[in-house]
Design a protein around this motif. Structure first.
Motif, PDB file in Angstrom:
ATOM      1  N   ALA A 244       0.831  -1.190   0.000  1.00  0.00           N
ATOM      2  CA  ALA A 244       0.000   0.000   0.000  1.00  0.00           C
ATOM      3  C   ALA A 244       0.872   1.249   0.000  1.00  0.00           C
ATOM      4  CB  ALA A 244      -0.913   0.000   1.218  1.00  0.00           C
ATOM      5  N   CYS A 245       0.439   2.265  -0.728  1.00  0.00           N
ATOM      6  CA  CYS A 245       1.179   3.535  -0.817  1.00  0.00           C
ATOM      7  C   CYS A 245       0.315   4.622  -0.205  1.00  0.00           C
ATOM      8  CB  CYS A 245       1.514   3.860  -2.263  1.00  0.00           C
ATOM      9  SG  CYS A 245       2.363   5.440  -2.443  1.00  0.00           S
ATOM     10  N   THR A 246       0.708   5.099   0.972  1.00  0.00           N
ATOM     11  CA  THR A 246      -0.127   6.060   1.688  1.00  0.00           C
ATOM     12  C   THR A 246       0.321   7.509   1.527  1.00  0.00           C
ATOM     13  OG1 THR A 246       1.189   5.493   3.638  1.00  0.00           O
ATOM     14  CG2 THR A 246      -0.963   4.453   3.438  1.00  0.00           C
ATOM     15  N   TRP A 247       1.632   7.732   1.332  1.00  0.00           N
ATOM     16  CA  TRP A 247       2.121   9.106   1.205  1.00  0.00           C
ATOM     17  C   TRP A 247       3.047   9.227   0.021  1.00  0.00           C
ATOM     18  CZ3 TRP A 247       0.851  13.578   3.671  1.00  0.00           C
ATOM     19  CH2 TRP A 247       0.076  13.469   4.830  1.00  0.00           C
ATOM     20  N   ILE A 248       2.887  10.306  -0.732  1.00  0.00           N
ATOM     21  CA  ILE A 248       3.754  10.608  -1.876  1.00  0.00           C
ATOM     22  C   ILE A 248       4.129  12.080  -1.787  1.00  0.00           C
ATOM     23  CG2 ILE A 248       3.945  10.660  -4.399  1.00  0.00           C
ATOM     24  CD1 ILE A 248       1.610   8.565  -4.389  1.00  0.00           C
ATOM     25  N   LYS A 249       5.404  12.372  -1.923  1.00  0.00           N
ATOM     26  CA  LYS A 249       5.865  13.753  -1.913  1.00  0.00           C
ATOM     27  C   LYS A 249       6.745  13.990  -3.141  1.00  0.00           C
ATOM     28  CE  LYS A 249       3.904  15.028   1.886  1.00  0.00           C
ATOM     29  NZ  LYS A 249       4.607  15.267   3.144  1.00  0.00           N
ATOM     30  N   PHE A 250       6.806  15.251  -3.578  1.00  0.00           N
ATOM     31  CA  PHE A 250       7.598  15.611  -4.755  1.00  0.00           C
ATOM     32  C   PHE A 250       8.671  16.617  -4.379  1.00  0.00           C
ATOM     33  CE2 PHE A 250       3.950  13.773  -6.754  1.00  0.00           C
ATOM     34  CZ  PHE A 250       4.437  13.239  -7.937  1.00  0.00           C
ATOM     35  N   ASP A 251       9.787  16.498  -5.053  1.00  0.00           N
ATOM     36  CA  ASP A 251      10.862  17.475  -4.961  1.00  0.00           C
ATOM     37  C   ASP A 251      11.385  17.663  -6.382  1.00  0.00           C
ATOM     38  OD1 ASP A 251      12.815  19.200  -4.002  1.00  0.00           O
ATOM     39  OD2 ASP A 251      14.259  17.582  -3.716  1.00  0.00           O
ATOM     40  N   GLY A 252      10.942  18.741  -7.023  1.00  0.00           N
ATOM     41  CA  GLY A 252      11.289  18.920  -8.428  1.00  0.00           C
ATOM     42  C   GLY A 252      10.688  17.804  -9.256  1.00  0.00           C
ATOM     43  N   ASN A 253      11.521  17.137 -10.028  1.00  0.00           N
ATOM     44  CA  ASN A 253      11.052  16.030 -10.866  1.00  0.00           C
ATOM     45  C   ASN A 253      11.245  14.671 -10.201  1.00  0.00           C
ATOM     46  OD1 ASN A 253      10.092  17.491 -13.077  1.00  0.00           O
ATOM     47  ND2 ASN A 253      12.156  17.722 -13.919  1.00  0.00           N
ATOM     48  N   ARG A 254      11.377  14.665  -8.886  1.00  0.00           N
ATOM     49  CA  ARG A 254      11.500  13.409  -8.156  1.00  0.00           C
ATOM     50  C   ARG A 254      10.244  13.167  -7.334  1.00  0.00           C
ATOM     51  NH1 ARG A 254      14.762  12.733 -11.409  1.00  0.00           N
ATOM     52  NH2 ARG A 254      17.041  12.712 -11.186  1.00  0.00           N
ATOM     53  N   ALA A 255       9.716  11.965  -7.423  1.00  0.00           N
ATOM     54  CA  ALA A 255       8.582  11.559  -6.601  1.00  0.00           C
ATOM     55  C   ALA A 255       9.083  10.551  -5.572  1.00  0.00           C
ATOM     56  CB  ALA A 255       7.484  10.924  -7.461  1.00  0.00           C
ATOM     57  N   TYR A 256       8.699  10.748  -4.330  1.00  0.00           N
ATOM     58  CA  TYR A 256       9.096   9.871  -3.232  1.00  0.00           C
ATOM     59  C   TYR A 256       7.825   9.233  -2.665  1.00  0.00           C
ATOM     60  CZ  TYR A 256      13.496  12.464  -3.476  1.00  0.00           C
ATOM     61  OH  TYR A 256      14.671  13.034  -3.910  1.00  0.00           O
ATOM     62  N   ALA A 257       7.682   7.938  -2.805  1.00  0.00           N
ATOM     63  CA  ALA A 257       6.470   7.238  -2.396  1.00  0.00           C
ATOM     64  C   ALA A 257       6.773   6.306  -1.227  1.00  0.00           C
ATOM     65  CB  ALA A 257       5.897   6.439  -3.570  1.00  0.00           C
ATOM     66  N   ALA A 258       6.014   6.467  -0.136  1.00  0.00           N
ATOM     67  CA  ALA A 258       6.137   5.573   1.015  1.00  0.00           C
ATOM     68  C   ALA A 258       5.238   4.371   0.771  1.00  0.00           C
ATOM     69  CB  ALA A 258       5.740   6.303   2.298  1.00  0.00           C
ATOM     70  N   VAL A 259       5.848   3.226   0.533  1.00  0.00           N
ATOM     71  CA  VAL A 259       5.102   2.000   0.232  1.00  0.00           C
ATOM     72  C   VAL A 259       5.272   1.046   1.413  1.00  0.00           C
ATOM     73  CG1 VAL A 259       4.800   0.089  -1.377  1.00  0.00           C
ATOM     74  CG2 VAL A 259       5.506   2.336  -2.227  1.00  0.00           C
ATOM     75  N   TRP A 260       4.184   0.697   2.034  1.00  0.00           N
ATOM     76  CA  TRP A 260       4.205   0.017   3.324  1.00  0.00           C
ATOM     77  C   TRP A 260       5.270  -1.075   3.434  1.00  0.00           C
ATOM     78  CZ3 TRP A 260       0.054  -0.778   7.359  1.00  0.00           C
ATOM     79  CH2 TRP A 260      -0.591   0.426   7.641  1.00  0.00           C
ATOM     80  N   HIS A 261       5.142  -2.094   2.608  1.00  0.00           N
ATOM     81  CA  HIS A 261       6.050  -3.243   2.740  1.00  0.00           C
ATOM     82  C   HIS A 261       7.105  -3.272   1.630  1.00  0.00           C
ATOM     83  CE1 HIS A 261       3.636  -4.947   5.951  1.00  0.00           C
ATOM     84  NE2 HIS A 261       2.567  -4.714   5.227  1.00  0.00           N
ATOM     85  N   ASP A 262       7.196  -2.186   0.880  1.00  0.00           N
ATOM     86  CA  ASP A 262       8.141  -2.169  -0.245  1.00  0.00           C
ATOM     87  C   ASP A 262       9.081  -0.978  -0.170  1.00  0.00           C
ATOM     88  OD1 ASP A 262       9.229  -3.355  -2.478  1.00  0.00           O
ATOM     89  OD2 ASP A 262       7.839  -2.430  -3.892  1.00  0.00           O
ATOM     90  N   GLY A 263       9.166  -0.347   0.987  1.00  0.00           N
ATOM     91  CA  GLY A 263      10.162   0.681   1.197  1.00  0.00           C
ATOM     92  C   GLY A 263       9.823   2.024   0.579  1.00  0.00           C
ATOM     93  N   LEU A 264      10.845   2.866   0.515  1.00  0.00           N
ATOM     94  CA  LEU A 264      10.724   4.179  -0.112  1.00  0.00           C
ATOM     95  C   LEU A 264      11.047   4.031  -1.591  1.00  0.00           C
ATOM     96  CD1 LEU A 264      10.368   7.262   0.215  1.00  0.00           C
ATOM     97  CD2 LEU A 264      12.840   7.393   0.594  1.00  0.00           C
ATOM     98  N   GLN A 265      10.059   4.300  -2.439  1.00  0.00           N
ATOM     99  CA  GLN A 265      10.224   4.183  -3.877  1.00  0.00           C
ATOM    100  C   GLN A 265      10.454   5.584  -4.448  1.00  0.00           C
ATOM    101  OE1 GLN A 265       9.594   1.105  -5.799  1.00  0.00           O
ATOM    102  NE2 GLN A 265       9.691   0.106  -3.808  1.00  0.00           N
ATOM    103  N   VAL A 266      11.498   5.727  -5.237  1.00  0.00           N
ATOM    104  CA  VAL A 266      11.846   7.027  -5.813  1.00  0.00           C
ATOM    105  C   VAL A 266      11.712   6.955  -7.323  1.00  0.00           C
ATOM    106  CG1 VAL A 266      13.565   8.863  -5.881  1.00  0.00           C
ATOM    107  CG2 VAL A 266      13.472   7.329  -3.919  1.00  0.00           C
TER     108      VAL A 266
END
Length: 384
Positions: A244-266
């Protein structure tokens, strides 16, 4: 209350298509899982489900300091939102609704207002003097936070779990009902104007809008929705994740997704309709939230609160510009030895085929020098 947190520093290599490595510079244990947090200036305001509100001084990420706490009691703090007043934050308290907390003294946070919601207050998004509250089965609530009074509500279809706001529209992750677009041009009269259904058998649990695309975090995977026309959202593609992905944040052209059991996806989001995953960072625990600052990435979840620093996840060094090849020195010609003249044949004739200087000595054909074998670099290492 103020004290030093236990801090662990270690080097963590990323499983990545990039050559970058990041350093976990500090870590703070928490009593429970951290569902949401914000960073403002030197402080992080952390909603620790079981341990209450925690305020950390993160001005030195390698030595974070615990400045103050506020017990939640029987409730679970789910999320923290900033307001236009730098001394006031809004804490979504799940079954206890929302709290207004005065932070003028970070060592002694004080609850100065409450609103008890009809269902669980999962998260809040503050727009001006109003807090938009994702209130589970009760839908979207609008609370005037200076007075902590309810001014409007919109009953949705399933469970309002997350909100993002762009302009005069609120984008609401509504569980099995998908992504809702709510017109809040009159915030006291929110109006549902459009819906984007999700792929079969999935739930919308998070949402972030960037570059006219809504990234909808689902119970599994991320769904990309074109919202360039908010009145007619169109699903574009699914990004595969392993949780599950509950939080996503952006920094410029980078997306940072907090995925419960799959870590931080960039992701590299240079092409908004076709983001490319460029790195994954795993902790071995559940990751629920992420905040990006100019110098650090902070993540939280069941494993506490962590500060990461280092080169950009996707900042693969550019190959060096090749210098023009240095011309090989021209070897000096090897003198051809002049053989000793043969005795003249009888009659004063030289042997056939020879001139006065004698025969030309044949030059040996050079043997090519074998090329050294260069070991090939590992191929692009994607997430395992």
């Amino acid at each position: 209350m103020q004290g030093n947190l236990m801090v662990t520093a270690l080097l963590v290599s990323l499983v990545s298509t990039c050559s970058a490595q990041w350093t976990m510079v500090s870590w703070s244990s928490t009593a429970g899982a951290v569902r949401g947090f914000v960073v403002a200036g030197s402080y992080a305001y952390i909603g620790d489900e079981s341990g209450g509100l925690r305020i950390l001084d993160v001005s030195n990420p390698s030595s974070m300091l615990l400045m103050g706490t506020l017990p939640f009691g029987v409730a679970h703090g789910h999320d923290v939102a900033l307001t236009s007043d730098p001394d006031i934050i809004i804490v979504s308290m799940h079954s206890l609704g929302i709290w207004k907390v005065n932070m003028s003294d970070v060592t002694l946070p004080v609850v100065v207002g409450t609103y008890v919601t009809p269902q669980d207050a999962v998260m809040s998004y503050v727009v001006g003097n109003y807090a938009l509250v994702a209130c589970d089965a009760a839908g979207l609530l609008v609370v005037h936070w200076p007075s902590m009074k309810l001014v409007a509500s919109t009953l949705l279809v399933d469970r309002a779990l997350h909100i993002d706001v762009v302009g005069s529209y609120a984008f609401v992750a509504d569980g099995s009902a998908g992504l809702h677009v709510v017109d809040i041009s009159n915030v006291q009269l929110p109006t549902l104007v459009a819906t984007a259904a999700l792929p079969t058998l999935n739930l919308a649990v998070g949402v972030k809008v960037h570059n006219k695309f809504a990234w909808v975090g689902m119970a599994s995977d991320i769904y990309l929705v074109d919202v360039s026309n908010p009145l007619a959202p169109v699903g574009v593609t699914t990004i595969t994740t392993m949780g599950a992905c509950t939080w996503i944040k952006f920094d410029g052209n980078r997306a940072y997704a907090a995925v419960w059991h799959d870590g931080l996806q960039v992701f590299d989001n240079t092409v908004p309709s076709a983001p490319v995953r460029c790195s994954t960072y795993r902790t071995g625990t559940v990751i629920t939230s992420v905040v990006v600052t100019p110098t650090n990435v902070f993540i939280s979840g069941s494993g506490g609160f962590t500060s990461l620093t280092g080169p950009d996840f996707c900042d693969t060094p550019s190959p060096p510009t090749a210098a023009p090849p240095t011309p090989a020195p021209t070897p000096a010609p090897t003198p051809i030895p002049v053989p000793t003249p043969l005795p003249a044949a009888p009659g004063g004739h030289t042997p056939a085929g020879q001139g006065p200087a004698g025969p030309q000595t044949p030059q040996p054909t050079p043997v090519p020098t074998p090329l050294s074998t260069v070991g090939s670099a590992p191929g692009g290492l994607g997430p395992p």
